[in-house]
Motif scaffolding. Structure first.
Motif, PDB file in Angstrom:
ATOM      1  N   VAL A 142       5.229  81.020 -33.130  1.00 15.03           N
ATOM      2  CA  VAL A 142       4.497  80.085 -32.277  1.00 15.03           C
ATOM      3  C   VAL A 142       4.192  80.695 -30.907  1.00 15.03           C
ATOM      4  N   VAL A 143       5.075  81.569 -30.415  1.00 15.53           N
ATOM      5  CA  VAL A 143       4.820  82.212 -29.114  1.00 15.53           C
ATOM      6  C   VAL A 143       3.586  83.105 -29.201  1.00 15.53           C
ATOM      7  N   THR A 144       3.486  83.867 -30.290  1.00 12.89           N
ATOM      8  CA  THR A 144       2.328  84.741 -30.473  1.00 12.89           C
ATOM      9  C   THR A 144       1.050  83.917 -30.556  1.00 12.89           C
ATOM     10  N   TYR A 145       1.084  82.842 -31.335  1.00 17.03           N
ATOM     11  CA  TYR A 145      -0.101  82.001 -31.484  1.00 17.03           C
ATOM     12  C   TYR A 145      -0.472  81.318 -30.164  1.00 17.03           C
ATOM     13  N   PRO A 184       3.040  74.116 -34.401  1.00 15.87           N
ATOM     14  CA  PRO A 184       2.672  74.018 -32.982  1.00 15.87           C
ATOM     15  C   PRO A 184       3.708  73.222 -32.195  1.00 15.87           C
ATOM     16  N   THR A 185       3.892  73.606 -30.943  1.00 12.21           N
ATOM     17  CA  THR A 185       4.838  72.921 -30.061  1.00 12.21           C
ATOM     18  C   THR A 185       4.079  72.199 -28.952  1.00 12.21           C
ATOM     19  N   VAL A 186       4.824  71.565 -28.074  1.00 11.81           N
ATOM     20  CA  VAL A 186       4.212  70.908 -26.913  1.00 11.81           C
ATOM     21  C   VAL A 186       3.435  71.928 -26.084  1.00 11.81           C
ATOM     22  N   VAL A 187       3.994  73.139 -25.969  1.00 10.07           N
ATOM     23  CA  VAL A 187       3.301  74.192 -25.201  1.00 10.07           C
ATOM     24  C   VAL A 187       1.952  74.517 -25.833  1.00 10.07           C
ATOM     25  N   THR A 188       1.897  74.539 -27.169  1.00  9.08           N
ATOM     26  CA  THR A 188       0.645  74.817 -27.870  1.00  9.08           C
ATOM     27  C   THR A 188      -0.420  73.792 -27.488  1.00  9.08           C
ATOM     28  N   TYR A 189      -0.068  72.520 -27.593  1.00  9.15           N
ATOM     29  CA  TYR A 189      -1.044  71.468 -27.298  1.00  9.15           C
ATOM     30  C   TYR A 189      -1.376  71.404 -25.813  1.00  9.15           C
ATOM     31  N   ASN A 190      -0.388  71.618 -24.965  1.00  6.81           N
ATOM     32  CA  ASN A 190      -0.679  71.644 -23.523  1.00  6.81           C
ATOM     33  C   ASN A 190      -1.678  72.753 -23.181  1.00  6.81           C
ATOM     34  N   THR A 191      -1.489  73.915 -23.808  1.00  4.28           N
ATOM     35  CA  THR A 191      -2.396  75.036 -23.570  1.00  4.28           C
ATOM     36  C   THR A 191      -3.813  74.674 -24.009  1.00  4.28           C
ATOM     37  N   TYR A 192      -3.916  74.080 -25.190  1.00  3.92           N
ATOM     38  CA  TYR A 192      -5.225  73.682 -25.721  1.00  3.92           C
ATOM     39  C   TYR A 192      -5.860  72.616 -24.838  1.00  3.92           C
ATOM     40  N   MET A 193      -5.101  71.607 -24.465  1.00  7.39           N
ATOM     41  CA  MET A 193      -5.624  70.518 -23.639  1.00  7.39           C
ATOM     42  C   MET A 193      -6.037  71.019 -22.262  1.00  7.39           C
ATOM     43  N   MET A 202      -1.080  65.275 -30.982  1.00  2.00           N
ATOM     44  CA  MET A 202       0.241  65.771 -30.583  1.00  2.00           C
ATOM     45  C   MET A 202       1.320  64.738 -30.892  1.00  2.00           C
ATOM     46  N   ARG A 203       1.035  63.481 -30.578  1.00  2.00           N
ATOM     47  CA  ARG A 203       2.006  62.419 -30.841  1.00  2.00           C
ATOM     48  C   ARG A 203       2.188  62.198 -32.345  1.00  2.00           C
ATOM     49  N   ALA A 204       1.089  62.315 -33.083  1.00  2.00           N
ATOM     50  CA  ALA A 204       1.176  62.148 -34.531  1.00  2.00           C
ATOM     51  C   ALA A 204       2.045  63.226 -35.161  1.00  2.00           C
ATOM     52  N   GLU A 205       2.147  64.382 -34.489  1.00  2.00           N
ATOM     53  CA  GLU A 205       3.002  65.476 -34.970  1.00  2.00           C
ATOM     54  C   GLU A 205       4.469  65.264 -34.579  1.00  2.00           C
ATOM     55  N   GLY A 206       4.740  64.147 -33.900  1.00  2.00           N
ATOM     56  CA  GLY A 206       6.116  63.854 -33.504  1.00  2.00           C
ATOM     57  C   GLY A 206       6.548  64.553 -32.229  1.00  2.00           C
ATOM     58  N   LEU A 207       5.587  65.015 -31.425  1.00  2.00           N
ATOM     59  CA  LEU A 207       5.886  65.727 -30.184  1.00  2.00           C
ATOM     60  C   LEU A 207       5.706  64.790 -28.997  1.00  2.00           C
ATOM     61  N   ASP A 208       6.679  64.765 -28.117  1.00  2.00           N
ATOM     62  CA  ASP A 208       6.613  63.909 -26.927  1.00  2.00           C
ATOM     63  C   ASP A 208       5.899  64.636 -25.790  1.00  2.00           C
ATOM     64  N   PRO A 209       4.917  63.995 -25.164  1.00  2.00           N
ATOM     65  CA  PRO A 209       4.228  64.621 -24.020  1.00  2.00           C
ATOM     66  C   PRO A 209       5.202  64.876 -22.878  1.00  2.00           C
TER      67      PRO A 209
END
Length: 552
Positions: free
Chosen positions: A238-241, A271-280, A299-306
């Protein structure tokens, strides 16, 4: 530096004496009788002393690591020095390599490079054999702190001579340093060398090269390398991606980001919260509000808390797109929406409201923020003060400076002084400036505001005085542009000549105005009509004097 309580407790432990085995201090405590037929025999004195030394090393090493993690490097140094002194006095040896490595790592992380070299030399002098962890720490110092790669290569050869072979961590550290220095080809060569030597790379060996490619805009090469990682059985994580997604977002290649997220379901990474934050964050920079909010739902549907950063991205996007009502709504409903609204989030919305001149709403949000138990910081107060000044409440803003719960900085003073000058409150502006001088140092913005304000007041002599003060401190370029413009506009040509003599008296080349100052001077004179044939001679004389040329 004083030891922590736990450090002091460790060093207060009794140490075995090398001259006596009979000290009461080291006699074993009496134990209950052991039932027959088996009788436990106490360990011999030599073994007992050795166990005490080992326990002390272990406990001190744990404490040093805790201190290093807390950033108390001086305490780490002091604790190790005391440990070494006691070892030398009691056992005639130095602490083990683990303790030395902890000290070396703490110094390296703190950037105290010279001390790292000294500790390593001392370690060798005491006959403490380094291990691969020692090597990796020292390579990190050379590769990250000093970018001295030749020294890193020499160190590896030196360690090999001592029987310490580099491992994947050694190579990964060196490759990361090379990539940070932009030496990607050399990093590739090192990667190939380690494979030839039978040391298999790991994900964290490849990822710095991927990041180096992305940093240089060579995204296609980064993607090809990630494909190669798949082929050799070391798939990206995930870090590489996240590194690749950030690069794609920087180039607004959002369709490819979407495809990467879709493929994640079959490629074994999540994907992690960092992934979605980067995209957003990338979407936000392009003003794509609806897409940002869509990714929040995904992100929320993936079970990740903002996180707090997630909310800041959303609020920035809404504010930059003039959707301030929606931004306020998100803040007010942050608890119900499970969003982490902190001081940064409130500052983001309040700053935008301030720019729009809606200072009453700024006051309301700040009140709500405090009611929620969120403590304002200096930036919060500066936003409030700027809002009050925009609303014509400069005097109220000034009173906030003396609030016990608020530490004013140079931005605070600059904001209020500028507001006073703009509103013609010259005495209040100058009084606050003098009060500021007693507490904090002015910056270039301060001098520019004061020079401009005094010129607006018509107090040109005072303006020139404070320009001279800015000149003495090296913070004069902006204030000179303002001063010349105001003097020329007021046809105070003799004052301009007075300023030019300041430069004529200076012989140092560095003190001469740069081309921007000449450009501003010429523009100021032209705006005032001095580029006409009859007056141009006066301008040429002034420019010559600013250059230090004498009239011939």
């Amino acid at each position: 530096m004083a030891f922590s309580a736990s450090s002091a407790a460790l060093l207060a432990l009794p140490f075995p004496s090398s001259s006596s085995d009979d000290s009461d201090e080291f006699k074993p405590l009496s134990t209950p009788p052991v039932p027959e037929p088996v009788a436990a025999s106490p360990p011999p004195p030599q073994q007992r002393r050795q166990r005490l030394w080992l326990n002390l090393e272990r406990d001190c090493n744990i404490e040093m690591k805790a201190l290093a993690h807390a950033g108390d490097v001086d305490e780490v140094v002091d604790l190790f020095a005391e440990l070494r002194r006691r070892f030398a006095a009691g056992a005639g040896v130095a602490p083990n390599v683990l303790c030395y490595n902890t000290l070396l790592s703490a110094l390296a992380d703190a950037g105290r490079v010279e001390e790292v070299g000294g500790v390593f030399e001392e370690m060798c002098e005491w006959g403490v054999a380094p291990n691969v962890s020692t090597l990796n720490i020292l390579v990190k110092v050379h590769a990250f702190r000093a970018f001295n790669f030749e020294a890193a290569y020499d160190l590896i050869r030196q360690m090999q001579g001592l029987g310490v072979e580099p491992d994947v961590g050694t190579y990964s550290t060196l490759i990361t340093g090379l990539c940070r220095a932009g030496r990607l080809d050399e990093a590739w060569g090192l990667l190939e060398s380690m494979v030839e030597e039978g040391c298999l790379p790991m994900v964290h060996t490849y990822t710095p090269i991927v990041q180096g490619y992305c940093r240089e805009g060579r995204i296609q090469e980064a993607m090809e390398l990630m494909d190669e990682m798949e082929r050799v059985g070391c798939p990206p994580n995930v870090v590489t991606y996240n590194v690749l997604i950030r690069a794609l977002c920087d180039h607004a290649r959002f369709d490819e980001v979407e495809q990467i997220l879709v493929d994640s379901r079959t490629k074994g990474w999540k994907p992690t919260v960092v992934t979605y934050n980067t995209y957003m964050h990338g979407l936000c920079k392009e003003g794509m509000v609806n897409e940002v909010l869509k990714q929040l739902n995904v992100m929320r549907a993936e079970g990740l808390d903002p996180t707090a950063f997630t909310l800041s991205i959303i609020l920035n996007c809404l504010c930059h797109n003039s959707m301030i009502s929606d931004a306020i709504s998100y803040l007010e409903r942050s608890t119900a929406l499970n969003l982490c609204a902190g001081v940064v989030a409130y500052n983001t919305v309040m700053s935008r409201l301030c720019d729009m001149g809606r200072w009453p709403v700024v006051l309301k949000l700040m009140t709500d923020m405090i009611k929620k138990g969120i403590n304002p910081n200096t930036r919060t107060f500066n936003i409030l003060i700027r809002s009050l000044c925009i609303g014509g409440k400069s005097s109220i803003a000034k009173n906030l400076i003396y609030n016990q719960g608020f530490t004013a900085n140079v931005v605070t003073y600059n904001t209020i002084i500028h507001s006073f000058y703009l509103n013609g409150k010259f005495n209040e502006a100058h009084g606050l400036f003098l009060d500021m001088l007693l507490k904090i140092h002015p910056d270039e913005v301060t001098y520019t505001i004061v020079v401009d304000g005094l010129c607006r007041e018509g107090n040109f002599d005072e303006a020139i005085y404070w320009f001279q003060k800015s000149y003495e401190t090296g913070m004069w370029r902006d204030s000179l542009s303002v001063l010349i413009r105001m003097l020329v506009r007021s046809e105070k040509i003799n004052k301009v000549m007075e300023i030019s003599r300041m430069f004529m008296s200076r012989e140092e080349k560095d003190s001469l105005p740069d081309y921007k100052i000449f450009d501003q001077t010429i523009r100021s004179f032209c705006w005032a009509g001095f580029c006409q044939y009859r007056k141009f001679y006066e301008l040429s004389i002034i420019l010559d004097r600013m250059l230090g040329k004498k009239k011939t």
